[in-house]
Write a protein that holds these residues in place. Structure first.
Motif, PDB file in Angstrom:
ATOM      1  N   HIS A  18       0.896  -1.303  -0.015  1.00 60.21           N
ATOM      2  CA  HIS A  18       0.025   0.134   0.093  1.00 60.21           C
ATOM      3  C   HIS A  18       0.969   1.113   0.112  1.00 60.21           C
ATOM      4  O   HIS A  18       2.089   1.294   0.504  1.00 60.21           O
ATOM      5  CB  HIS A  18      -1.083  -0.033   1.554  1.00 60.21           C
ATOM      6  CG  HIS A  18      -1.433   1.221   1.427  1.00 60.21           C
ATOM      7  ND1 HIS A  18      -2.869   1.603   1.432  1.00 60.21           N
ATOM      8  CD2 HIS A  18      -1.083   2.371   2.327  1.00 60.21           C
ATOM      9  CE1 HIS A  18      -3.065   2.904   1.719  1.00 60.21           C
ATOM     10  NE2 HIS A  18      -2.064   3.291   2.301  1.00 60.21           N
ATOM     11  N   ASN A  63      -3.645   5.265  -1.493  1.00 54.94           N
ATOM     12  CA  ASN A  63      -4.142   6.352  -0.857  1.00 54.94           C
ATOM     13  C   ASN A  63      -3.603   7.748  -1.575  1.00 54.94           C
ATOM     14  O   ASN A  63      -2.562   7.887  -2.186  1.00 54.94           O
ATOM     15  CB  ASN A  63      -3.343   6.465   0.558  1.00 54.94           C
ATOM     16  CG  ASN A  63      -3.969   7.332   1.424  1.00 54.94           C
ATOM     17  OD1 ASN A  63      -4.681   8.235   1.081  1.00 54.94           O
ATOM     18  ND2 ASN A  63      -3.557   7.439   2.648  1.00 54.94           N
ATOM     19  N   GLU A 120      -7.637  -1.398  -4.942  1.00 54.56           N
ATOM     20  CA  GLU A 120      -8.310  -0.522  -4.064  1.00 54.56           C
ATOM     21  C   GLU A 120      -8.007   0.883  -3.668  1.00 54.56           C
ATOM     22  O   GLU A 120      -6.594   1.245  -4.072  1.00 54.56           O
ATOM     23  CB  GLU A 120      -8.353  -1.180  -2.705  1.00 54.56           C
ATOM     24  CG  GLU A 120      -8.961  -2.569  -2.844  1.00 54.56           C
ATOM     25  CD  GLU A 120      -8.958  -3.506  -1.313  1.00 54.56           C
ATOM     26  OE1 GLU A 120      -8.588  -2.786  -0.435  1.00 54.56           O
ATOM     27  OE2 GLU A 120      -9.485  -4.637  -1.567  1.00 54.56           O
ATOM     28  N   THR A 121      -8.768   1.688  -3.289  1.00 52.28           N
ATOM     29  CA  THR A 121      -8.426   3.228  -3.057  1.00 52.28           C
ATOM     30  C   THR A 121      -8.620   3.600  -1.692  1.00 52.28           C
ATOM     31  O   THR A 121      -9.813   3.149  -1.096  1.00 52.28           O
ATOM     32  CB  THR A 121      -9.296   4.070  -4.181  1.00 52.28           C
ATOM     33  OG1 THR A 121     -10.634   3.645  -4.247  1.00 52.28           O
ATOM     34  CG2 THR A 121      -8.782   3.507  -5.565  1.00 52.28           C
ATOM     35  N   TYR A 167      -1.717  -3.388  -4.001  1.00 47.08           N
ATOM     36  CA  TYR A 167      -3.221  -3.903  -3.944  1.00 47.08           C
ATOM     37  C   TYR A 167      -3.994  -2.754  -3.393  1.00 47.08           C
ATOM     38  O   TYR A 167      -5.320  -2.638  -3.664  1.00 47.08           O
ATOM     39  CB  TYR A 167      -3.419  -4.922  -2.808  1.00 47.08           C
ATOM     40  CG  TYR A 167      -3.040  -4.306  -1.399  1.00 47.08           C
ATOM     41  CD1 TYR A 167      -4.124  -3.851  -0.748  1.00 47.08           C
ATOM     42  CD2 TYR A 167      -1.834  -4.547  -0.715  1.00 47.08           C
ATOM     43  CE1 TYR A 167      -4.041  -3.779   0.705  1.00 47.08           C
ATOM     44  CE2 TYR A 167      -1.994  -4.101   0.380  1.00 47.08           C
ATOM     45  CZ  TYR A 167      -2.951  -3.510   1.149  1.00 47.08           C
ATOM     46  OH  TYR A 167      -2.739  -3.269   2.549  1.00 47.08           O
ATOM     47  N   GLU A 168      -3.543  -1.490  -3.151  1.00 41.00           N
ATOM     48  CA  GLU A 168      -4.097  -0.141  -2.399  1.00 41.00           C
ATOM     49  C   GLU A 168      -3.408   0.958  -2.630  1.00 41.00           C
ATOM     50  O   GLU A 168      -2.102   1.029  -2.345  1.00 41.00           O
ATOM     51  CB  GLU A 168      -4.931  -0.461  -0.991  1.00 41.00           C
ATOM     52  CG  GLU A 168      -5.699   0.742  -0.400  1.00 41.00           C
ATOM     53  CD  GLU A 168      -5.981   0.630   1.056  1.00 41.00           C
ATOM     54  OE1 GLU A 168      -7.253   0.260   1.068  1.00 41.00           O
ATOM     55  OE2 GLU A 168      -5.364   0.344   1.861  1.00 41.00           O
ATOM     56  N   ASP A 212     -12.543   2.551  -1.367  1.00 42.31           N
ATOM     57  CA  ASP A 212     -12.719   1.466  -0.518  1.00 42.31           C
ATOM     58  C   ASP A 212     -12.720   1.920   1.037  1.00 42.31           C
ATOM     59  O   ASP A 212     -13.101   1.428   1.993  1.00 42.31           O
ATOM     60  CB  ASP A 212     -11.679   0.446  -0.949  1.00 42.31           C
ATOM     61  CG  ASP A 212     -11.977  -0.132  -2.335  1.00 42.31           C
ATOM     62  OD1 ASP A 212     -13.093  -0.722  -2.358  1.00 42.31           O
ATOM     63  OD2 ASP A 212     -11.228   0.161  -3.226  1.00 42.31           O
ATOM     64  N   CYS A 251      -8.386   3.019 -11.130  1.00 38.51           N
ATOM     65  CA  CYS A 251      -8.155   1.893 -10.260  1.00 38.51           C
ATOM     66  C   CYS A 251      -9.292   0.841 -10.190  1.00 38.51           C
ATOM     67  O   CYS A 251      -8.893  -0.363  -9.887  1.00 38.51           O
ATOM     68  CB  CYS A 251      -8.054   2.709  -8.901  1.00 38.51           C
ATOM     69  SG  CYS A 251      -6.256   3.701  -8.621  1.00 38.51           S
TER      70      CYS A 251
END
Length: 464
Positions: free
Chosen positions: A264, A289, A325-326, A286-287, A355, A319
């Motif tokens: 992340h 920010n 994921e966000t 996977y994510e 998310d 995305c």
């Protein structure tokens, strides 16, 4: 010579808590210089007495503070001195960097306020504690000398970040038990210092120019963490990962070494395109920010944010397309906000449907351009630092505690919070109904905020 490193406590209303990996990097550097080190995270403890009871006896203590917990640090310093006699106490972080002399003037039990990065300055203070040579002329700090507060010149920043050691994760974990919802403690990594961008509200402006570790050095550390701890989840805790070449270099190193990890990070939307996202996902991202702040282009421009609303919307679409994921960050109640800009921001947030979410109230950091803007216009209502970092989910009077806001702006903030929170938690509750195992994907943070939401609505009904 023993140095105690302490993370000052965070208040209950901050949205999330993460282990202070920067302290683990500092500890590793001090150990490399020959000092014994102990780490105590006050954020996991209640009160100065418990913090000091859990800390080893030492000759020098250094406490990491932000803006809101400087008085907690002074209380810890007081209790340390009652126990350890002649121990010296330093603080470092955003507020000591911005206002070093004021920090010492207002906190009588603190001896040093370190500016910007702490490694070289703290090592010199430790050396002078050991040899008794006095503290006059220690660059990079303000010091209390013979009852007077004196500020010395800034210390040059460390250019070669690759020369610094890996974070001492074992030492950080030795006395500090972190809850499982934050993810594996060992997986937090820093790839850079500072920020290449100039958002006028950000504390990164206080800490000097942007520098980064080489991609190979970053992935060397990741590889050692995987081998030592078996961790496969990582969090890059930079202000922002940049530039594009740095991100791609890290992705290439991860894939070249065949590391099967998930990670992340925080990145700006103006860096994003489908090629970059594809490489990041292939390397295990996977994510992501994103700092959105506002959906009003005029507000974004006033913050010197350097992004557009169109870039935000396109980034979230990409995305979703690639299955990344966000997490979205918005900042409300600033000096440029109007009821209309707040409505637009909540509307955009709901359209983006991230998310995860982080919704904060604006407060100005001292010595940033926006602090000067607010001061010049008489908008700052208090410089009682304990009032900063307020959260209206916990505190109904938080909206205009620091900054003067109009009644119309406050009403729009309350309306928007209720609207957003309802949709946000309805989304997660629906997922739980469809799949009870979703509980393992919803951080404890979300569950806590769900309780806060119920209290928020209940409080609103009573006050209405």
């Amino acid at each position: 010579m023993k140095v105690l490193l302490i993370n000052a406590p965070f208040p209950k209303y901050t949205q999330g808590y993460e282990p202070p990996i920067h302290i683990a990097y500092l500890a590793a550097y001090l150990k490399e210089q020959g000092y014994e080190v102990d780490i105590v995270d006050a954020g996991l403890r209640s009160g100065a007495q418990q913090v000091v009871a859990d800390a080893d006896r030492g000759d020098l203590a250094a406490i990491y503070v932000d803006i809101h917990n400087i008085f907690d640090a002074d209380e810890i310093a007081k209790v340390l001195k009652e126990r350890d006699g002649d121990i010296k106490v330093a603080v470092w972080g955003n507020l000591p960097t911005a206002l070093p002399k004021r920090v010492l003037a207002e906190n009588p039990h603190i001896d040093f306020a370190i500016k910007r990065e702490p490694e070289l300055t703290l090592a010199e203070i430790a050396g002078r504690c050991a040899d008794g040579s006095g503290f006059d002329g220690v660059s990079g700090c303000a010091a209390r000398i013979d009852g007077e507060v004196v500020e010395f010149d800034d210390r040059p920043l460390i250019d070669d970040l690759d020369a610094l050691p890996d974070a001492d994760r074992e030492l950080l974990a030795a006395k500090n038990s972190y809850p499982p919802f934050i993810g594996p403690l060992e997986g937090y990594v820093l790839t850079s210092r500072g920020c290449p961008h100039r958002c006028n509200f950000c504390s990164a402006l206080l800490h000097g120019r942007f520098r980064r570790r080489s991609p190979g050095r970053v992935v060397d550390e990741i590889e050692r963490v995987v081998e030592r701890f078996g961790t496969d989840r990582f969090v890059f805790r930079d202000y922002t990962m940049a530039p594009r070449s740095h991100i791609l270099g890290i992705c290439d190193e991860i894939m070249k070494r065949g590391l099967k990890i998930r990670w992340h990070c925080l990145i700006r939307v103006d860096l994003i395109d489908e090629e970059l996202l594809g490489r990041m996902k292939e390397a295990g991202c996977y994510e992501i920010n994103f700092g959105i702040e506002s959906a009003d282009q005029g507000v974004l421009d006033s913050y010197d944010k350097g992004i557009t609303v169109e870039q935000v919307e396109r980034t979230f679409e990409l995305c979703r397309k690639l299955g990344i994921e966000t997490m979205a960050n918005i900042m409300l109640g600033g000096p440029y906000d109007t009821p209309e800009s707040i409505r637009k921001t909540f509307d955009l947030f709901i359209r983006l449907d991230p998310d995860r979410a982080c919704i904060t109230l604006f407060f100005p950091y001292p010595k940033t351009p926006i602090w000067d803007y607010c001061k010049e216009r008489g908008l700052i209502k208090t410089e009682d630092w304990s009032q900063y970092y307020t959260d209206p989910w916990d505190d109904r009077g938080a909206y205009d505690r620091v900054l003067s806001l109009t009644p119309e702006v406050i009403r729009e903030l309350e309306r928007g919070y209720k609207r957003l929170l309802f949709r946000y938690f309805k989304k997660h509750l629906q997922k739980l109904v469809r799949n009870p195992l979703h509980i393992f994907d919803v951080r404890l943070l979300h569950l806590r905020q769900l309780v806060q939401y119920a209290r928020f609505l209940g409080g609103r009904r009573k006050s209405g």
